[in-house]
Design a protein around this motif. Structure first.
Motif, PDB file in Angstrom:
ATOM      1  N   GLN A  87     -44.949 -45.503  56.378  1.00 48.67           N
ATOM      2  CA  GLN A  87     -45.454 -44.143  56.229  1.00 48.67           C
ATOM      3  C   GLN A  87     -44.768 -43.436  55.053  1.00 48.67           C
ATOM      4  N   ALA A  88     -45.484 -42.540  54.432  1.00 50.52           N
ATOM      5  CA  ALA A  88     -44.929 -41.735  53.337  1.00 50.52           C
ATOM      6  C   ALA A  88     -44.060 -40.631  53.920  1.00 50.52           C
ATOM      7  N   ASN A  89     -43.176 -40.108  53.098  1.00 46.50           N
ATOM      8  CA  ASN A  89     -42.310 -39.007  53.515  1.00 46.50           C
ATOM      9  C   ASN A  89     -41.588 -39.295  54.822  1.00 46.50           C
ATOM     10  N   ASP A  90     -41.072 -40.491  54.929  1.00 42.65           N
ATOM     11  CA  ASP A  90     -40.307 -40.891  56.107  1.00 42.65           C
ATOM     12  C   ASP A  90     -38.837 -40.589  55.833  1.00 42.65           C
ATOM     13  N   PHE A  91     -38.237 -39.791  56.683  1.00 44.95           N
ATOM     14  CA  PHE A  91     -36.829 -39.442  56.505  1.00 44.95           C
ATOM     15  C   PHE A  91     -36.002 -39.905  57.699  1.00 44.95           C
ATOM     16  N   THR A 126     -43.614 -45.964  49.195  1.00 50.82           N
ATOM     17  CA  THR A 126     -43.369 -46.399  47.822  1.00 50.82           C
ATOM     18  C   THR A 126     -43.372 -47.924  47.730  1.00 50.82           C
ATOM     19  N   ARG A 128     -38.377 -47.739  52.050  1.00 50.01           N
ATOM     20  CA  ARG A 128     -38.257 -46.514  52.833  1.00 50.01           C
ATOM     21  C   ARG A 128     -37.584 -45.428  52.002  1.00 50.01           C
ATOM     22  N   ASP A 129     -38.041 -44.191  52.159  1.00 48.32           N
ATOM     23  CA  ASP A 129     -37.365 -43.068  51.520  1.00 48.32           C
ATOM     24  C   ASP A 129     -35.896 -43.086  51.930  1.00 48.32           C
ATOM     25  N   GLU A 143     -32.187 -40.145  57.310  1.00 43.57           N
ATOM     26  CA  GLU A 143     -31.356 -38.940  57.158  1.00 43.57           C
ATOM     27  C   GLU A 143     -30.260 -38.834  58.214  1.00 43.57           C
TER      28      GLU A 143
END
Length: 160
Positions: A136-140, A25, A39-40, A143
């Motif tokens: 990177q996209a969808n980096d968790f 994003t 970052r996500d 968490e």
């Protein structure tokens, strides 16, 4: 228990890239060539830290760059430490723990993808190391860090 969270920016909460685009994003354009991506879960982590203690942003980046990132991620810091606050050891920038932090807080939690940049030897300090963020996209990768911080509050409730 009084907590202090020391947050790193680059590769922990954001990623700066000279590539034309990244899958993550987009946050803002720093200058003609450098784009910054968030970052996500970065904002969720920031809110959680702020709800449980004080936050200091400590980065090896330039202050003006760091201030803009903090503003966009809504980081309500009590202090912003940047490249000029680091020390150089063997040609590398290092981050130091201030003695007043150790005196004023029961627990200090460092959240940084590069724990080797810290000079520390106190038992009241915990270093949480997320995987390095590279746009990177969808980096968790945040968490597990968020989960650990949630446990701090639950642990305190069980003590009383």
């Amino acid at each position: 228990m009084k907590y202090l969270f020391l947050l790193d920016l680059d590769h922990t909460l954001i990623y700066g890239s000279y590539a034309p685009t990244e899958p993550a994003t987009f946050l803002f354009q720093y200058h003609k060539y450098l784009k910054v991506y968030k970052r996500d879960l970065a904002e969720e982590l920031v809110r959680l830290c702020q709800s449980q203690g004080d936050v200091i942003v400590y980065t090896t980046a330039l202050r003006r760059y760091a201030k803009r990132i903090c503003s966009l991620l809504k980081i309500d810091f009590i202090e912003l430490l940047s490249r000029k606050n680091c020390i150089t050891v063997n040609g590398k920038l290092r981050k130091q723990i201030k003695s007043e932090w150790i005196v004023n807080y029961d627990r200090i939690v460092i959240i940084d993808d590069s724990p080797n940049v810290w000079i520390t030897n106190s038992e009241t300090i915990e270093i949480l190391v997320p995987d390095e963020f590279r746009g990177q996209a969808n980096d968790f990768g945040l968490e597990p860090i968020i989960s650990i911080i949630h446990k701090y509050k639950n642990h305190e409730k069980n003590l009383y």
